[in-house]
Design a protein around this motif. Structure first.
Motif, PDB file in Angstrom:
ATOM      1  N   PRO A   1       0.817  -1.214   0.000  1.00 12.38           N
ATOM      2  CA  PRO A   1       0.000   0.000   0.000  1.00 12.38           C
ATOM      3  C   PRO A   1       0.858   1.275   0.000  1.00 12.38           C
ATOM      4  O   PRO A   1       1.935   1.301   0.595  1.00 12.38           O
ATOM      5  N   TYR A   2       0.324   2.322  -0.658  1.00 18.33           N
ATOM      6  CA  TYR A   2       1.014   3.611  -0.730  1.00 18.33           C
ATOM      7  C   TYR A   2      -0.001   4.746  -0.585  1.00 18.33           C
ATOM      8  O   TYR A   2      -1.210   4.556  -0.806  1.00 18.33           O
ATOM      9  N   THR A   3       0.520   5.903  -0.253  1.00 19.31           N
ATOM     10  CA  THR A   3      -0.295   7.120  -0.254  1.00 19.31           C
ATOM     11  C   THR A   3       0.144   7.991  -1.424  1.00 19.31           C
ATOM     12  O   THR A   3       1.342   8.242  -1.602  1.00 19.31           O
ATOM     13  N   VAL A   4      -0.833   8.429  -2.225  1.00 23.02           N
ATOM     14  CA  VAL A   4      -0.564   9.271  -3.385  1.00 23.02           C
ATOM     15  C   VAL A   4      -1.080  10.678  -3.083  1.00 23.02           C
ATOM     16  O   VAL A   4      -2.264  10.861  -2.793  1.00 23.02           O
ATOM     17  N   ILE A   5      -0.194  11.667  -3.133  1.00 18.91           N
ATOM     18  CA  ILE A   5      -0.544  13.048  -2.805  1.00 18.91           C
ATOM     19  C   ILE A   5      -0.325  13.905  -4.055  1.00 18.91           C
ATOM     20  O   ILE A   5       0.758  13.882  -4.642  1.00 18.91           O
ATOM     21  N   VAL A   6      -1.353  14.663  -4.449  1.00 16.34           N
ATOM     22  CA  VAL A   6      -1.274  15.527  -5.623  1.00 16.34           C
ATOM     23  C   VAL A   6      -1.381  16.978  -5.157  1.00 16.34           C
ATOM     24  O   VAL A   6      -2.343  17.348  -4.474  1.00 16.34           O
ATOM     25  N   THR A   7      -0.398  17.791  -5.534  1.00 19.52           N
ATOM     26  CA  THR A   7      -0.381  19.191  -5.125  1.00 19.52           C
ATOM     27  C   THR A   7      -0.116  20.085  -6.329  1.00 19.52           C
ATOM     28  O   THR A   7       0.463  19.660  -7.335  1.00 19.52           O
ATOM     29  N   ALA A   8      -0.523  21.341  -6.221  1.00 22.74           N
ATOM     30  CA  ALA A   8      -0.232  22.369  -7.225  1.00 22.74           C
ATOM     31  C   ALA A   8      -0.489  23.719  -6.583  1.00 22.74           C
ATOM     32  O   ALA A   8      -1.438  23.871  -5.795  1.00 22.74           O
ATOM     33  N   VAL A   9       0.339  24.698  -6.899  1.00 20.24           N
ATOM     34  CA  VAL A   9       0.181  26.038  -6.342  1.00 20.24           C
ATOM     35  C   VAL A   9      -1.191  26.592  -6.718  1.00 20.24           C
ATOM     36  O   VAL A   9      -1.601  26.561  -7.877  1.00 20.24           O
ATOM     37  N   GLY A  10      -1.922  27.077  -5.719  1.00 21.34           N
ATOM     38  CA  GLY A  10      -3.230  27.660  -5.962  1.00 21.34           C
ATOM     39  C   GLY A  10      -4.375  26.673  -5.881  1.00 21.34           C
ATOM     40  O   GLY A  10      -5.538  27.065  -5.994  1.00 21.34           O
ATOM     41  N   TYR A  11      -4.069  25.380  -5.682  1.00 22.79           N
ATOM     42  CA  TYR A  11      -5.094  24.341  -5.615  1.00 22.79           C
ATOM     43  C   TYR A  11      -5.053  23.641  -4.262  1.00 22.79           C
ATOM     44  O   TYR A  11      -4.011  23.566  -3.605  1.00 22.79           O
ATOM     45  N   ALA A  12      -6.205  23.108  -3.863  1.00 24.78           N
ATOM     46  CA  ALA A  12      -6.261  22.327  -2.636  1.00 24.78           C
ATOM     47  C   ALA A  12      -5.654  20.951  -2.897  1.00 24.78           C
ATOM     48  O   ALA A  12      -6.029  20.280  -3.867  1.00 24.78           O
ATOM     49  N   PRO A  13      -4.699  20.506  -2.070  1.00 21.71           N
ATOM     50  CA  PRO A  13      -4.080  19.191  -2.277  1.00 21.71           C
ATOM     51  C   PRO A  13      -5.068  18.069  -1.993  1.00 21.71           C
ATOM     52  O   PRO A  13      -6.015  18.233  -1.209  1.00 21.71           O
ATOM     53  N   ILE A  14      -4.852  16.926  -2.628  1.00 23.25           N
ATOM     54  CA  ILE A  14      -5.680  15.758  -2.346  1.00 23.25           C
ATOM     55  C   ILE A  14      -4.768  14.558  -2.142  1.00 23.25           C
ATOM     56  O   ILE A  14      -3.649  14.498  -2.667  1.00 23.25           O
ATOM     57  N   ALA A  15      -5.238  13.594  -1.366  1.00 21.73           N
ATOM     58  CA  ALA A  15      -4.471  12.376  -1.094  1.00 21.73           C
ATOM     59  C   ALA A  15      -5.385  11.168  -1.211  1.00 21.73           C
ATOM     60  O   ALA A  15      -6.582  11.247  -0.924  1.00 21.73           O
ATOM     61  N   SER A  16      -4.814  10.063  -1.636  1.00 20.40           N
ATOM     62  CA  SER A  16      -5.566   8.816  -1.754  1.00 20.40           C
ATOM     63  C   SER A  16      -4.635   7.648  -1.486  1.00 20.40           C
ATOM     64  O   SER A  16      -3.408   7.799  -1.495  1.00 20.40           O
ATOM     65  N   THR A  17      -5.214   6.488  -1.263  1.00 24.04           N
ATOM     66  CA  THR A  17      -4.437   5.273  -1.018  1.00 24.04           C
ATOM     67  C   THR A  17      -4.456   4.401  -2.260  1.00 24.04           C
ATOM     68  O   THR A  17      -5.481   4.271  -2.933  1.00 24.04           O
ATOM     69  N   ALA A  18      -3.298   3.836  -2.587  1.00 21.75           N
ATOM     70  CA  ALA A  18      -3.195   2.944  -3.749  1.00 21.75           C
ATOM     71  C   ALA A  18      -2.478   1.665  -3.332  1.00 21.75           C
ATOM     72  O   ALA A  18      -1.573   1.690  -2.491  1.00 21.75           O
ATOM     73  N   LEU A  19      -2.896   0.553  -3.934  1.00 17.91           N
ATOM     74  CA  LEU A  19      -2.277  -0.737  -3.653  1.00 17.91           C
ATOM     75  C   LEU A  19      -1.525  -1.199  -4.898  1.00 17.91           C
ATOM     76  O   LEU A  19      -2.116  -1.356  -5.966  1.00 17.91           O
ATOM     77  N   VAL A  20      -0.221  -1.366  -4.756  1.00 15.33           N
ATOM     78  CA  VAL A  20       0.604  -1.817  -5.870  1.00 15.33           C
ATOM     79  C   VAL A  20       0.673  -3.346  -5.860  1.00 15.33           C
ATOM     80  O   VAL A  20       0.990  -3.954  -4.827  1.00 15.33           O
ATOM     81  N   THR A  21       0.370  -3.956  -6.999  1.00 16.57           N
ATOM     82  CA  THR A  21       0.439  -5.401  -7.157  1.00 16.57           C
ATOM     83  C   THR A  21       1.742  -5.774  -7.854  1.00 16.57           C
ATOM     84  O   THR A  21       2.683  -4.985  -7.911  1.00 16.57           O
ATOM     85  N   ALA A  22       1.776  -6.966  -8.411  1.00 12.18           N
ATOM     86  CA  ALA A  22       3.002  -7.443  -9.055  1.00 12.18           C
ATOM     87  C   ALA A  22       3.401  -6.602 -10.255  1.00 12.18           C
ATOM     88  O   ALA A  22       4.554  -6.665 -10.709  1.00 12.18           O
TER      89      ALA A  22
END
Length: 272
Positions: free
Chosen positions: A51-72
């Motif tokens: 499992p990982y946490t994916v965080i997306v950011t950009a100046v002037g925007y509200a950041p968002i985060a989500s969880t992702a599961l990496v498989t093989a």
């Protein structure tokens, strides 16, 4: 392997300066990638399963985060990621936008005799809007030909062009240059700037609403805005004050400025 995502605004525009960061469950950064000109993030770094946490950011925007599961596969496919402007307000994508005077209106309303309103408009004007990646640094510049005032009455227009008011021979242009853009609510902005009118420069705030963006029939993209401001004539050395009776002035001291603006994406205007 790696990470793929496409970062967009709510209106579907690419967020070209977005950054995607991936951390593992210990909070350690394992991947960081920037979006390209189409808002696409495509990184080939191999990721271990888990499992990982994916965080997306950009100046002037509200950041968002989500969880992702990496498989093989060793890959995260985040799909389409939508970023919202901080404060919930969207604006057109960054770049230059040219004001289209044919499909815009610059008007003012003044009280007349204390009982009704006189409306006027300027028929010649132009300008440009520069939307910055950091929205607060966006700029607006506009120039209005003072002699094109039109209230529907030739005699009144002549008086307004005289030294009693606009003095168009001495001051042929009215200019506005913004200095800042500040969120003023969930769907409004305050444009702070300097208005040069009748040889006087004053700070004037515009109450701005962004009405949306869409294609036009000539192959361009247009953005629409509505803005208002209140001005006092005596702030700009226009002190003419004919009193008709019982202290009532022929023309009120306050002007309500109303702007309905269409701007075309790019430096030029299409035909039509």
């Amino acid at each position: 392997m790696g990470l793929r995502a496409q970062v967009r605004t709510r209106d579907g525009w690419a967020v070209q300066h977005a950054v995607v960061t991936v951390t593992d469950m210990t909070g350690t950064q394992v991947l960081r990638a920037a979006a390209d000109g189409d808002g696409v993030v495509n990184d080939t770094t191999a990721l271990a399963t888990g499992p990982y946490t994916v965080i997306v950011t950009a100046v002037g925007y509200a950041p968002i985060a989500s969880t992702a599961l990496v498989t093989a596969s060793g890959r995260i496919d985040a799909g389409n990621v939508t970023l919202l402007r901080q404060g919930g307000v969207e604006l057109p994508p960054p770049g230059v936008w040219t004001i289209d005077p044919v499909h815009s209106a610059v008007g003012a309303v003044a009280q007349h005799l204390g009982i009704s309103s006189v409306r006027g408009r300027f028929t010649e004007f132009g300008g440009r809007i520069e939307i910055s990646e950091d929205v607060a640094k966006s700029r607006v510049e506009a120039v209005i030909s003072a002699a094109t005032i039109d209230t529907g009455n030739g005699m009144r227009d002549g008086h307004l062009k005289s030294p009693d008011f606009l003095d168009v021979e001495t001051y042929p242009e009215i200019t506005y240059r913004s200095t800042a853009l500040v969120p003023a609510g969930p769907d409004r902005w305050t444009v702070k700037g300097e208005l040069s009118l009748h040889g006087v420069v004053r700070e004037v705030d515009l109450d701005l609403s962004y009405l949306g963006t869409g294609p036009d029939p000539w192959g361009g993209v247009r953005a629409a805005f509505h803005a208002t401001a209140d001005l006092r004539r005596d702030d700009f050395a226009m002190n003419y004050n004919q009193v008709v009776q019982a202290g009532i002035s022929a023309i009120g001291a306050t002007l309500r400025v109303e702007l309905d603006i269409q701007a075309v994406q790019g430096e030029g205007l299409p035909q039509g």
